[in-house]
Design a protein around this motif. Structure first.
Motif, short mmCIF file in Angstrom:
data_model
loop_
_atom_site.label_atom_id
_atom_site.label_comp_id
_atom_site.label_asym_id
_atom_site.label_seq_id
_atom_site.Cartn_x
_atom_site.Cartn_y
_atom_site.Cartn_z
N CYS A 62 0.66 -1.16 0.03
CA CYS A 62 -0.20 -0.11 -0.04
C CYS A 62 0.79 1.14 0.04
CB CYS A 62 -0.97 -0.06 1.23
SG CYS A 62 -2.20 -1.40 1.03
N LEU A 63 1.92 1.28 0.65
CA LEU A 63 2.72 2.38 0.76
C LEU A 63 3.82 2.43 -0.14
CD1 LEU A 63 3.27 2.35 4.85
CD2 LEU A 63 1.83 3.86 3.51
N ARG A 64 3.95 1.57 -1.19
CA ARG A 64 4.86 1.47 -2.04
C ARG A 64 6.47 1.54 -1.24
NH1 ARG A 64 1.05 -0.26 -4.43
NH2 ARG A 64 0.51 0.23 -6.68
N ARG A 65 6.81 0.83 -0.29
CA ARG A 65 7.80 0.82 0.52
C ARG A 65 8.55 -0.25 0.09
NH1 ARG A 65 8.95 4.88 4.88
NH2 ARG A 65 7.72 6.67 4.24
N PRO A 66 9.97 -0.50 0.09
CA PRO A 66 10.63 -1.66 0.25
C PRO A 66 10.53 -2.31 1.45
CG PRO A 66 12.08 0.41 -0.47
CD PRO A 66 10.79 0.79 -0.11
N LEU A 67 10.47 -3.73 1.62
CA LEU A 67 10.28 -4.49 2.55
C LEU A 67 11.58 -5.27 3.04
CD1 LEU A 67 8.20 -5.68 4.56
CD2 LEU A 67 7.82 -7.40 3.29
N LEU A 68 12.00 -4.75 4.06
CA LEU A 68 13.34 -5.51 4.69
C LEU A 68 12.90 -6.67 5.53
CD1 LEU A 68 16.72 -5.28 4.89
CD2 LEU A 68 16.41 -3.97 6.71
N VAL A 69 13.39 -7.89 5.20
CA VAL A 69 13.01 -9.24 5.58
C VAL A 69 14.25 -9.79 6.35
CG1 VAL A 69 12.25 -11.25 5.39
CG2 VAL A 69 11.30 -9.41 4.18
N THR A 70 14.17 -9.68 7.63
CA THR A 70 15.46 -10.43 8.53
C THR A 70 15.06 -11.57 9.17
OG1 THR A 70 16.10 -8.12 8.91
CG2 THR A 70 17.03 -9.66 10.16
#
Length: 268
Positions: free
Chosen positions: A7-15
């Protein structure tokens, strides 16, 4: 967090620890939302921002020009420079597709210290410039360039690439380093915990069949006990269970299984 990133068009940093399914998450999203093949950008210590955007082969272009002169062929158009350019995974993801593409930036914590900050401007603007094309005359303002999608070509106008819908970007990290505050502020963060025992059973059943969990119950319990003390990954367990189910020499297979379940680090 996935829905928020969409929705926010933001990258998702998955740790998360190795084997928790960080990379697989990108493929699952692309499949469920029908966003096309995942564009994967594996990161090393030598990776630069330009590697992800595009690659240019000036030596190949010079060789072709010398060959043309040797054959006394007519001069080629400046548009032929496109034959020696290829968009990288990030550059391809930023093309103006009707629907966003999924870009997997794998193991960002292996990158040079400058790469996370270098990505910020591209993430903010959703565009970049190919300098070799922006210098061409207006007569050659449309240049075909190959993409990261098996070499398909697209026309680039005046060297400018700008997305229509910001791509869904998944960056994976094993938690081996700290990232700049500005980079973390731009990303949404998701921490994937190791699967619980019931999830382990479901994973094994999905890969090897429902009977596998009963046959390899002791190996599963050994894995869970060791995982609390040292680093073990789910794919190690899958390999061990597969071997345990396929061998006739039980004693020999047990030795192999124990070797497969050897911790990657720590004690155990």
């Amino acid at each position: 967090m996935v829905n928020a990133a969409l929705c926010l068009r933001r990258p998702l940093l998955v740790t998360g620890r190795p084997g928790t399914g960080k990379s697989t998450l990108a493929y699952l999203i692309a499949e469920e939302l029908k966003l096309g093949p995942v564009l994967r950008w594996p990161i090393t210590s030598r990776t630069t921002l330009k590697d992800g955007l595009y690659r240019y082969d000036p030596i190949g272009r010079l060789r072709d020009e010398n060959l043309r002169k040797a054959r006394k062929q007519s001069a080629t158009s400046d548009r032929d420079i496109g034959k020696h350019l290829r968009l990288g995974p990030l550059g391809t993801a930023l093309l103006p597709f009707a629907r966003p593409r999924v870009l997997l930036i794998d193991e960002i914590d292996k990158s040079d210290v400058d790469l996370p900050n270098d990505l910020l401007n591209v993430f903010e603007e959703g565009e970049f410039e190919i300098e070799e094309l922006s210098r061409l005359s207006q007569d050659d303002e449309h240049v075909p360039v190959r993409t990261d999608d098996d070499g398909e070509s697209v026309d680039i106008r005046r060297g400018r690439v700008r997305c229509r819908a910001f791509p869904f970007v998944v960056l994976t990290s094993n938690g081996e380093r700290d990232f700049p505050t500005a980079f973390l502020r731009r990303c949404l963060r998701l921490d994937l915990e190791p699967p619980e025992p019931d999830q382990i059973d479901a994973i094994i059943a999905a890969h090897l069949g429902p009977e596998a969990t009963a046959v390899a119950r002791q190996h599963i319990e050994d894995f869970l006990a060791k995982r609390d003390q040292a680093e073990l990954t789910t794919d190690q367990l899958l390999n061990a269970v597969y071997i345990a189910m396929s061998g006739n020499d039980v004693e020999s297979m047990d030795n192999v299984v124990q070797a497969l379940l050897k911790p990657l680090s720590g004690t155990g």
